[in-house]
Scaffold this motif. Sequence first.
Motif, PDB file in Angstrom:
ATOM      1  N   ALA A 105       0.831  -1.205   0.000  1.00  0.00           N
ATOM      2  CA  ALA A 105       0.000   0.000   0.000  1.00  0.00           C
ATOM      3  C   ALA A 105       0.866   1.255   0.000  1.00  0.00           C
ATOM      4  CB  ALA A 105      -0.910  -0.003   1.225  1.00  0.00           C
ATOM      5  N   PRO A 106       0.414   2.329  -0.664  1.00  0.00           N
ATOM      6  CA  PRO A 106       1.117   3.614  -0.567  1.00  0.00           C
ATOM      7  C   PRO A 106       1.193   4.071   0.886  1.00  0.00           C
ATOM      8  CG  PRO A 106      -0.485   3.658  -2.344  1.00  0.00           C
ATOM      9  CD  PRO A 106      -0.744   2.403  -1.581  1.00  0.00           C
ATOM     10  N   VAL A 107       2.276   4.733   1.232  1.00  0.00           N
ATOM     11  CA  VAL A 107       2.488   5.137   2.613  1.00  0.00           C
ATOM     12  C   VAL A 107       3.023   6.567   2.645  1.00  0.00           C
ATOM     13  CG1 VAL A 107       4.836   4.190   2.641  1.00  0.00           C
ATOM     14  CG2 VAL A 107       3.595   4.466   4.805  1.00  0.00           C
ATOM     15  N   VAL A 108       2.712   7.284   3.715  1.00  0.00           N
ATOM     16  CA  VAL A 108       3.229   8.634   3.928  1.00  0.00           C
ATOM     17  C   VAL A 108       4.344   8.551   4.964  1.00  0.00           C
ATOM     18  CG1 VAL A 108       2.694  11.001   4.620  1.00  0.00           C
ATOM     19  CG2 VAL A 108       0.972   9.637   3.410  1.00  0.00           C
ATOM     20  N   VAL A 109       5.505   9.126   4.655  1.00  0.00           N
ATOM     21  CA  VAL A 109       6.614   9.194   5.601  1.00  0.00           C
ATOM     22  C   VAL A 109       7.044  10.642   5.740  1.00  0.00           C
ATOM     23  CG1 VAL A 109       7.409   6.843   5.112  1.00  0.00           C
ATOM     24  CG2 VAL A 109       8.366   8.763   3.820  1.00  0.00           C
ATOM     25  N   PHE A 110       7.698  10.931   6.858  1.00  0.00           N
ATOM     26  CA  PHE A 110       8.114  12.310   7.124  1.00  0.00           C
ATOM     27  C   PHE A 110       9.283  12.705   6.225  1.00  0.00           C
ATOM     28  CE2 PHE A 110      10.031  15.774   9.563  1.00  0.00           C
ATOM     29  CZ  PHE A 110       8.922  16.497   9.920  1.00  0.00           C
ATOM     30  N   ASP A 111      10.317  11.876   6.219  1.00  0.00           N
ATOM     31  CA  ASP A 111      11.489  12.116   5.380  1.00  0.00           C
ATOM     32  C   ASP A 111      12.257  10.808   5.268  1.00  0.00           C
ATOM     33  OD1 ASP A 111      12.819  11.817   7.821  1.00  0.00           O
ATOM     34  OD2 ASP A 111      13.094  13.967   8.094  1.00  0.00           O
ATOM     35  N   THR A 112      13.455  10.864   4.722  1.00  0.00           N
ATOM     36  CA  THR A 112      14.215   9.636   4.500  1.00  0.00           C
ATOM     37  C   THR A 112      14.675   8.988   5.802  1.00  0.00           C
ATOM     38  OG1 THR A 112      16.232  10.956   4.211  1.00  0.00           O
ATOM     39  CG2 THR A 112      15.012  10.351   2.219  1.00  0.00           C
ATOM     40  N   LYS A 113      14.700   9.746   6.910  1.00  0.00           N
ATOM     41  CA  LYS A 113      15.087   9.186   8.200  1.00  0.00           C
ATOM     42  C   LYS A 113      13.941   8.432   8.868  1.00  0.00           C
ATOM     43  CE  LYS A 113      18.150  13.131   9.195  1.00  0.00           C
ATOM     44  NZ  LYS A 113      18.358  14.283  10.125  1.00  0.00           N
ATOM     45  N   ASP A 114      12.738   8.654   8.398  1.00  0.00           N
ATOM     46  CA  ASP A 114      11.537   8.137   9.059  1.00  0.00           C
ATOM     47  C   ASP A 114      11.320   6.668   8.709  1.00  0.00           C
ATOM     48  OD1 ASP A 114       9.097   7.698  10.206  1.00  0.00           O
ATOM     49  OD2 ASP A 114       7.966   9.012   8.866  1.00  0.00           O
ATOM     50  N   ASP A 115      11.541   5.787   9.691  1.00  0.00           N
ATOM     51  CA  ASP A 115      11.259   4.370   9.479  1.00  0.00           C
ATOM     52  C   ASP A 115      10.174   3.875  10.434  1.00  0.00           C
ATOM     53  OD1 ASP A 115      12.569   4.364  11.873  1.00  0.00           O
ATOM     54  OD2 ASP A 115      13.928   2.705  11.371  1.00  0.00           O
ATOM     55  N   PHE A 116       9.392   4.813  10.949  1.00  0.00           N
ATOM     56  CA  PHE A 116       8.355   4.477  11.927  1.00  0.00           C
ATOM     57  C   PHE A 116       7.286   3.579  11.309  1.00  0.00           C
ATOM     58  CE2 PHE A 116       5.466   6.086  15.468  1.00  0.00           C
ATOM     59  CZ  PHE A 116       6.168   5.386  16.437  1.00  0.00           C
ATOM     60  N   GLN A 117       6.887   3.918  10.078  1.00  0.00           N
ATOM     61  CA  GLN A 117       5.882   3.100   9.404  1.00  0.00           C
ATOM     62  C   GLN A 117       6.428   1.703   9.112  1.00  0.00           C
ATOM     63  OE1 GLN A 117       4.394   6.816   9.797  1.00  0.00           O
ATOM     64  NE2 GLN A 117       6.282   6.500   8.682  1.00  0.00           N
ATOM     65  N   ASP A 118       7.697   1.634   8.718  1.00  0.00           N
ATOM     66  CA  ASP A 118       8.321   0.326   8.495  1.00  0.00           C
ATOM     67  C   ASP A 118       8.313  -0.499   9.777  1.00  0.00           C
ATOM     68  OD1 ASP A 118       9.540   0.456   5.654  1.00  0.00           O
ATOM     69  OD2 ASP A 118      10.192   2.331   6.562  1.00  0.00           O
ATOM     70  N   GLY A 119       8.582   0.163  10.905  1.00  0.00           N
ATOM     71  CA  GLY A 119       8.595  -0.539  12.179  1.00  0.00           C
ATOM     72  C   GLY A 119       7.238  -1.115  12.523  1.00  0.00           C
ATOM     73  N   PHE A 120       6.178  -0.370  12.226  1.00  0.00           N
ATOM     74  CA  PHE A 120       4.825  -0.877  12.505  1.00  0.00           C
ATOM     75  C   PHE A 120       4.524  -2.107  11.652  1.00  0.00           C
ATOM     76  CE2 PHE A 120       0.281  -1.098  11.546  1.00  0.00           C
ATOM     77  CZ  PHE A 120      -0.236  -1.196  12.825  1.00  0.00           C
ATOM     78  N   VAL A 121       4.896  -2.050  10.376  1.00  0.00           N
ATOM     79  CA  VAL A 121       4.636  -3.193   9.495  1.00  0.00           C
ATOM     80  C   VAL A 121       5.429  -4.415   9.954  1.00  0.00           C
ATOM     81  CG1 VAL A 121       4.777  -4.064   7.130  1.00  0.00           C
ATOM     82  CG2 VAL A 121       4.096  -1.696   7.545  1.00  0.00           C
ATOM     83  N   ARG A 122       6.665  -4.211  10.341  1.00  0.00           N
ATOM     84  CA  ARG A 122       7.471  -5.343  10.815  1.00  0.00           C
ATOM     85  C   ARG A 122       6.874  -5.955  12.071  1.00  0.00           C
ATOM     86  NH1 ARG A 122      11.854  -1.934   9.042  1.00  0.00           N
ATOM     87  NH2 ARG A 122      12.042  -1.052  11.148  1.00  0.00           N
ATOM     88  N   ARG A 123       6.395  -5.108  12.973  1.00  0.00           N
ATOM     89  CA  ARG A 123       5.787  -5.628  14.200  1.00  0.00           C
ATOM     90  C   ARG A 123       4.447  -6.286  13.915  1.00  0.00           C
ATOM     91  NH1 ARG A 123       5.867  -1.427  19.042  1.00  0.00           N
ATOM     92  NH2 ARG A 123       4.817  -3.228  19.966  1.00  0.00           N
ATOM     93  N   SER A 124       3.835  -5.952  12.785  1.00  0.00           N
ATOM     94  CA  SER A 124       2.566  -6.567  12.393  1.00  0.00           C
ATOM     95  C   SER A 124       2.764  -7.869  11.629  1.00  0.00           C
ATOM     96  CB  SER A 124       1.741  -5.591  11.543  1.00  0.00           C
ATOM     97  OG  SER A 124       1.438  -4.411  12.272  1.00  0.00           O
ATOM     98  N   GLY A 125       4.017  -8.244  11.376  1.00  0.00           N
ATOM     99  CA  GLY A 125       4.299  -9.501  10.706  1.00  0.00           C
ATOM    100  C   GLY A 125       4.798  -9.372   9.290  1.00  0.00           C
TER     101      GLY A 125
END
Length: 300
Positions: A188-208
């Motif tokens: 899915a398309p995702v919104v990130v703050f900038d290139t340092k932002d891996d918060f969304q990636d962290g959520f997906v990883r914790r979701s499996g």
Amino acid sequence: MMTELPLEQVRTLLAVVDEGTFDAAAAALHLTPSAVSQRIKALEQRTGRVLLQRTKPVRPTESGAVLVRFARQLARLERDARGELGLSGAGEPTRVSVAVNADSLATWFLGALTGVPGLCFELHREDEDHTAALLREGLVMAAVTSSPDPVPGCSVSPLGRMRYLPVAAPEFAARHLTGPLRDTLPDAPVVVFDTKDDFQDGFVRRSGGTGAGSLRHHVPTSEGFVGAVAAGLGWGMVPETQAEPLLRDGRLVLLTSVDPLAPVEWMEVALYWQQWKLDSPALAAVAEAVTATAAEALRG
């Protein structure tokens, strides 16, 4: 053996870093560029370390950053002393420089500053994982950071936890998130703050899953980030205080409502206040106001 740090040399180092070049520092100090260069070389010889990267603009080395921080602390103490003694120039507003992450700046932090009138604030916006670096470089006096480990010469105290909710516009969720999140979020398309932002990636990883999708919209402001998610550009992790009114209005939906079996409902970031170890009334007042406001705005 080095027994002392000549203050005129230390202040010259600070001027070079702040002005960016030897020539600009010379003009600010009313010296010749040669005199500035000689002072820096003398300080480097005295400390036995290279203190500046001769780039444009110049940047302090790790050792140079220690002396820059010392010079700023010295200037802060001098201004406080002049104020207590009522000497000339003491009437100038006291300036306090603080590094703060964008989400805190957009939600609770400014309310803390209103409780400390009479000060001039110089705010540096930076990701909470990187604000401590500004303290280490001597660029700011205090910082809201995610690091509980104090920068040398600084004290640290906990502020609380900022909760982030995984959300998306209802139409976006209906189009892109129709199955388990571990399967749908990586595409899915995702919104990130900038290139340092891996918060969304962290959520997906914790979701499996393995990480967020490759179609990424970079929106480097907190308000713009929320607006982009609400507009349906992508899903994102939004601070709870910003997400709640949009959830109530139906402009956003929780991703966990799409997949009730998702193992992660939210993510939290622990925030800390780090500041120079100085007996500065201005800095103490700011710390008290920030801590009190955070206690009301953040989770304990």
